[in-house]
Motif scaffolding. Structure first.
Motif, PDB file in Angstrom:
ATOM      1  N   LEU A  91      61.898  38.738  84.863  1.00  0.00           N
ATOM      2  CA  LEU A  91      60.756  38.591  83.950  1.00  0.00           C
ATOM      3  C   LEU A  91      59.474  38.302  84.719  1.00  0.00           C
ATOM      4  CD1 LEU A  91      62.438  36.494  81.089  1.00  0.00           C
ATOM      5  CD2 LEU A  91      61.832  38.916  81.038  1.00  0.00           C
ATOM      6  N   MET A  92      59.560  37.398  85.700  1.00  0.00           N
ATOM      7  CA  MET A  92      58.367  37.065  86.483  1.00  0.00           C
ATOM      8  C   MET A  92      57.928  38.238  87.337  1.00  0.00           C
ATOM      9  SD  MET A  92      58.746  33.050  87.637  1.00  0.00           S
ATOM     10  CE  MET A  92      60.238  33.296  88.608  1.00  0.00           C
ATOM     11  N   ALA A  93      58.890  38.996  87.879  1.00  0.00           N
ATOM     12  CA  ALA A  93      58.535  40.147  88.709  1.00  0.00           C
ATOM     13  C   ALA A  93      57.806  41.206  87.899  1.00  0.00           C
ATOM     14  CB  ALA A  93      59.805  40.729  89.337  1.00  0.00           C
ATOM     15  N   VAL A  94      58.297  41.479  86.691  1.00  0.00           N
ATOM     16  CA  VAL A  94      57.633  42.459  85.825  1.00  0.00           C
ATOM     17  C   VAL A  94      56.236  41.980  85.467  1.00  0.00           C
ATOM     18  CG1 VAL A  94      57.690  43.557  83.547  1.00  0.00           C
ATOM     19  CG2 VAL A  94      59.786  43.399  84.906  1.00  0.00           C
ATOM     20  N   GLU A  95      56.111  40.685  85.206  1.00  0.00           N
ATOM     21  CA  GLU A  95      54.783  40.138  84.891  1.00  0.00           C
ATOM     22  C   GLU A  95      53.842  40.301  86.074  1.00  0.00           C
ATOM     23  OE1 GLU A  95      51.378  37.917  84.691  1.00  0.00           O
ATOM     24  OE2 GLU A  95      52.945  37.414  86.144  1.00  0.00           O
ATOM     25  N   ARG A  96      54.368  40.066  87.303  1.00  0.00           N
ATOM     26  CA  ARG A  96      53.526  40.170  88.483  1.00  0.00           C
ATOM     27  C   ARG A  96      53.091  41.615  88.735  1.00  0.00           C
ATOM     28  NH1 ARG A  96      50.507  37.582  90.805  1.00  0.00           N
ATOM     29  NH2 ARG A  96      51.168  37.806  92.961  1.00  0.00           N
ATOM     30  N   VAL A  97      53.888  42.568  88.267  1.00  0.00           N
ATOM     31  CA  VAL A  97      53.523  43.983  88.433  1.00  0.00           C
ATOM     32  C   VAL A  97      52.431  44.371  87.444  1.00  0.00           C
ATOM     33  CG1 VAL A  97      54.343  46.357  88.180  1.00  0.00           C
ATOM     34  CG2 VAL A  97      55.753  44.665  89.386  1.00  0.00           C
ATOM     35  N   PHE A  98      52.582  43.944  86.180  1.00  0.00           N
ATOM     36  CA  PHE A  98      51.628  44.348  85.136  1.00  0.00           C
ATOM     37  C   PHE A  98      50.490  43.356  84.934  1.00  0.00           C
ATOM     38  CE2 PHE A  98      55.526  46.688  84.006  1.00  0.00           C
ATOM     39  CZ  PHE A  98      54.996  47.970  83.937  1.00  0.00           C
ATOM     40  N   ARG A  99      50.604  42.163  85.518  1.00  0.00           N
ATOM     41  CA  ARG A  99      49.530  41.177  85.539  1.00  0.00           C
ATOM     42  C   ARG A  99      48.966  40.855  84.148  1.00  0.00           C
ATOM     43  NH1 ARG A  99      47.227  40.465  90.675  1.00  0.00           N
ATOM     44  NH2 ARG A  99      48.898  40.737  92.215  1.00  0.00           N
ATOM     45  N   VAL A 100      49.737  40.135  83.347  1.00  0.00           N
ATOM     46  CA  VAL A 100      49.235  39.616  82.075  1.00  0.00           C
ATOM     47  C   VAL A 100      48.291  38.466  82.395  1.00  0.00           C
ATOM     48  CG1 VAL A 100      49.853  38.594  79.855  1.00  0.00           C
ATOM     49  CG2 VAL A 100      51.383  40.260  80.942  1.00  0.00           C
ATOM     50  N   ALA A 101      47.029  38.614  82.061  1.00  0.00           N
ATOM     51  CA  ALA A 101      45.986  37.709  82.551  1.00  0.00           C
ATOM     52  C   ALA A 101      46.274  36.242  82.262  1.00  0.00           C
ATOM     53  CB  ALA A 101      44.646  38.112  81.949  1.00  0.00           C
ATOM     54  N   TRP A 102      46.620  35.915  81.017  1.00  0.00           N
ATOM     55  CA  TRP A 102      46.799  34.513  80.651  1.00  0.00           C
ATOM     56  C   TRP A 102      48.097  33.912  81.191  1.00  0.00           C
ATOM     57  CZ3 TRP A 102      51.196  33.378  77.845  1.00  0.00           C
ATOM     58  CH2 TRP A 102      51.832  34.454  77.225  1.00  0.00           C
ATOM     59  N   LEU A 103      49.003  34.766  81.677  1.00  0.00           N
ATOM     60  CA  LEU A 103      50.294  34.294  82.155  1.00  0.00           C
ATOM     61  C   LEU A 103      50.415  34.353  83.670  1.00  0.00           C
ATOM     62  CD1 LEU A 103      53.086  33.291  81.203  1.00  0.00           C
ATOM     63  CD2 LEU A 103      53.793  35.693  81.023  1.00  0.00           C
ATOM     64  N   ASP A 104      49.618  35.192  84.289  1.00  0.00           N
ATOM     65  CA  ASP A 104      49.773  35.447  85.723  1.00  0.00           C
ATOM     66  C   ASP A 104      49.563  34.193  86.562  1.00  0.00           C
ATOM     67  OD1 ASP A 104      50.268  37.523  87.745  1.00  0.00           O
ATOM     68  OD2 ASP A 104      48.255  37.039  88.429  1.00  0.00           O
ATOM     69  N   TRP A 105      48.555  33.399  86.217  1.00  0.00           N
ATOM     70  CA  TRP A 105      48.286  32.201  87.009  1.00  0.00           C
ATOM     71  C   TRP A 105      49.436  31.208  86.929  1.00  0.00           C
ATOM     72  CZ3 TRP A 105      48.221  27.270  85.037  1.00  0.00           C
ATOM     73  CH2 TRP A 105      48.179  27.147  83.638  1.00  0.00           C
ATOM     74  N   LEU A 106      50.101  31.157  85.773  1.00  0.00           N
ATOM     75  CA  LEU A 106      51.227  30.244  85.598  1.00  0.00           C
ATOM     76  C   LEU A 106      52.415  30.688  86.449  1.00  0.00           C
ATOM     77  CD1 LEU A 106      52.261  27.761  84.079  1.00  0.00           C
ATOM     78  CD2 LEU A 106      53.018  29.283  82.238  1.00  0.00           C
ATOM     79  N   VAL A 107      52.660  31.996  86.488  1.00  0.00           N
ATOM     80  CA  VAL A 107      53.752  32.532  87.297  1.00  0.00           C
ATOM     81  C   VAL A 107      53.472  32.304  88.783  1.00  0.00           C
ATOM     82  CG1 VAL A 107      54.963  34.639  87.980  1.00  0.00           C
ATOM     83  CG2 VAL A 107      54.429  34.231  85.579  1.00  0.00           C
ATOM     84  N   VAL A 108      52.247  32.535  89.196  1.00  0.00           N
ATOM     85  CA  VAL A 108      51.865  32.312  90.599  1.00  0.00           C
ATOM     86  C   VAL A 108      52.050  30.845  90.975  1.00  0.00           C
ATOM     87  CG1 VAL A 108      49.936  32.312  92.232  1.00  0.00           C
ATOM     88  CG2 VAL A 108      50.276  34.262  90.701  1.00  0.00           C
ATOM     89  N   LEU A 109      51.657  29.946  90.082  1.00  0.00           N
ATOM     90  CA  LEU A 109      51.816  28.506  90.328  1.00  0.00           C
ATOM     91  C   LEU A 109      53.296  28.135  90.429  1.00  0.00           C
ATOM     92  CD1 LEU A 109      50.496  25.691  90.552  1.00  0.00           C
ATOM     93  CD2 LEU A 109      50.652  25.530  88.053  1.00  0.00           C
ATOM     94  N   PHE A 110      54.105  28.685  89.534  1.00  0.00           N
ATOM     95  CA  PHE A 110      55.542  28.414  89.549  1.00  0.00           C
ATOM     96  C   PHE A 110      56.157  28.852  90.874  1.00  0.00           C
ATOM     97  CE2 PHE A 110      59.892  29.809  89.045  1.00  0.00           C
ATOM     98  CZ  PHE A 110      60.485  28.810  88.287  1.00  0.00           C
TER      99      PHE A 110
END
Length: 224
Positions: free
Chosen positions: A40-59
């Motif tokens: 889930l995080m990898a897919v998010e990092r590929v498509f870069r959902v703006a409001w979620l990306d910073w949270l994934v990067v922090l995690f």
């Protein structure tokens, strides 16, 4: 200088082997949950959902940047002081949580790299026949990325099995915890921990052989 007590070691092997299922169960549970979260995080990092990306990067940054032992202590000893409903958490659950989150952070980057490594023509071909992003990821991109990521993910599973040895610090009687108790009663620490090391070694070697066979099988279709 005393020699090894081989009789003690031979008698200890069956005792420690009795805790292998618990060790494998913790590692398998952690691997399943980590793989889901990492995907889930990898897919998010590929498509870069703006409001979620910073949270994934922090995690990813936090769990890659702090030791696993510190994370286990944080979940088992620290969080219950902040969140009262976690006071009932047991050592096994805390260990699985720690393994899941710690290795998910590493696996997410591996899966992301595998996804972005899929040739752009595959993406364009999927889009050209009208596939949605979900269909494209599920039917075209992820299957190809899985072939690339699989060997590294097996390595993480091996590391996860070895990481379960830290669960004894949370009061879990797994292989390491059992060896610690046996050694405390006999004072034969070297023999007890050598038995544990041998069992871990055999387990890892078996998985390494399985990994080689998996790589051969996955690459067979791409061999010229």
């Amino acid at each position: 200088m005393r020699g090894l007590d081989l009789d003690y070691m031979l008698g200890l092997f069956p005792v420690i082997f009795g805790y292998v299922p618990l060790t494998l169960a913790m590692a398998a549970a952690g691997m399943v949950f980590a793989l889901i979260l990492a995907s889930l995080m990898a897919v998010e990092r590929v498509f870069r959902v703006a409001w979620l990306d910073w949270l994934v990067v922090l995690f990813i940054s936090f769990f890659r940047g702090t030791p696993l032992l510190v994370q286990l202590f944080l979940f088992y000893y620290g969080l219950p002081q902040v969140l009262s409903f976690l006071t009932r958490i047991d050592g096994v659950t805390a260990a699985v949580m720690g393994l899941t989150l710690h290795f998910a952070a590493y696996m997410a980057e591996t899966i992301r790299a595998a996804i972005t490594g899929v040739d752009r023509s595959q993406w364009e071909a999927a889009q050209s026949i009208g596939m949605t992003q979900t269909q494209m990821m599920r039917r075209v991109i992820l299957p190809q990325a899985a072939r690339v990521a699989a060997p590294t993910l097996v390595n993480y599973f091996i590391d996860m099995i070895k990481g379960t040895s830290l669960a004894f610090t949370l009061g879990v009687t797994e292989m390491m915890g059992a060896a610690q108790k046996e050694a405390a009663g006999s004072f034969l620490y070297f023999e007890a921990f050598l038995v544990v090391a041998i069992i871990y070694w055999v387990m890892v070697e078996c998985l390494s052989q399985a990994q080689k066979q998996l790589e051969t099988r996955l690459n067979k279709a791409y061999a010229r």
